[in-house]
Structures are given as structure tokens and as C-alpha cells.
Design a protein around this motif. Sequence first.
Motif, mmCIF file in Angstrom:
data_model
loop_
_atom_site.group_PDB
_atom_site.id
_atom_site.type_symbol
_atom_site.label_atom_id
_atom_site.label_comp_id
_atom_site.label_asym_id
_atom_site.label_seq_id
_atom_site.Cartn_x
_atom_site.Cartn_y
_atom_site.Cartn_z
ATOM 1 N N GLU A 174 0.829 -1.202 0.000
ATOM 2 C CA GLU A 174 0.000 0.000 0.000
ATOM 3 C C GLU A 174 0.867 1.259 0.000
ATOM 4 N N LEU A 175 1.929 1.248 0.789
ATOM 5 C CA LEU A 175 2.835 2.388 0.826
ATOM 6 C C LEU A 175 3.573 2.516 -0.503
ATOM 7 N N GLU A 176 3.973 1.407 -1.044
ATOM 8 C CA GLU A 176 4.692 1.400 -2.324
ATOM 9 C C GLU A 176 3.837 1.998 -3.438
ATOM 10 N N GLY A 177 2.548 1.715 -3.429
ATOM 11 C CA GLY A 177 1.670 2.176 -4.504
ATOM 12 C C GLY A 177 0.866 3.429 -4.183
ATOM 13 N N LEU A 178 1.132 4.065 -3.047
ATOM 14 C CA LEU A 178 0.347 5.227 -2.643
ATOM 15 C C LEU A 178 0.536 6.387 -3.616
ATOM 16 N N LYS A 179 -0.571 6.867 -4.146
ATOM 17 C CA LYS A 179 -0.580 8.029 -5.035
ATOM 18 C C LYS A 179 -1.593 9.023 -4.492
ATOM 19 N N GLN A 180 -1.304 10.296 -4.638
ATOM 20 C CA GLN A 180 -2.153 11.349 -4.096
ATOM 21 C C GLN A 180 -3.528 11.374 -4.745
ATOM 22 N N PHE A 190 7.677 9.837 -0.338
ATOM 23 C CA PHE A 190 6.532 10.745 -0.320
ATOM 24 C C PHE A 190 6.466 11.543 -1.614
ATOM 25 N N GLU A 191 7.599 12.058 -2.036
ATOM 26 C CA GLU A 191 7.677 12.868 -3.255
ATOM 27 C C GLU A 191 7.154 12.099 -4.470
ATOM 28 N N ASN A 192 7.499 10.831 -4.553
ATOM 29 C CA ASN A 192 7.088 10.018 -5.696
ATOM 30 C C ASN A 192 5.592 9.715 -5.718
ATOM 31 N N GLY A 193 4.892 9.992 -4.621
ATOM 32 C CA GLY A 193 3.461 9.717 -4.584
ATOM 33 C C GLY A 193 2.580 10.931 -4.800
#
Length: 85
Positions: free
Chosen positions: A3-9, A42-45
Motif C-alpha cells: 500500500e505504501l509502495e503504490g500510494l498516489k495522491q 513521499f515525493e514520488n506519490g
Amino acid sequence: VSELEGLKQGSLTVAENEAIFTELARFAPHMVDIDYKKARKFENGIRNNILERVNVLKLPTYVDVLYQALMSEANMANRGKPPAD
């Protein structure tokens, strides 16, 4: 972890995304054990229109990335509003 790996805003605000990110990071501490890794994750999401304003700065810490993302989001929201007298 996934879930953290795929988290998108997506349609969330930066603050809402940050709250979810922080909660999920508790379950995958190895992914955010160094501040630099936490900042990049975080930046990548975050959304592309915000990422473009944050990524170019090459901010070293999570707090810096979060602050700049929040400020960028607020600036974009205010851009279309008439100036206050």
C-alpha cells in the motif's frame, strides 16, 4: 508494504495524502528509516503538477518536501482567485 509502495495522491489534498502516508509508513519502517528515503517515497506519490514544483528543488528532507508540496498546492489553489483588497 504494498500500500505504501503504490500510494498516489490522486484527488486527495497533500495533507490528506501525508496522513495516509504516515499511517502506512508505520507498517513499513524499512522503507522510510532514513529521512532521505522518506522524502523520496513521499515525493514520488504526489500529483505531477505538484511534483514538478517540488522535485526541481532537490529537497533533502521529508519536512522540506512536505512543506514545499503544501505551499505549491496552496499557491495553485490561489492562482485562480481574485486578489484580496
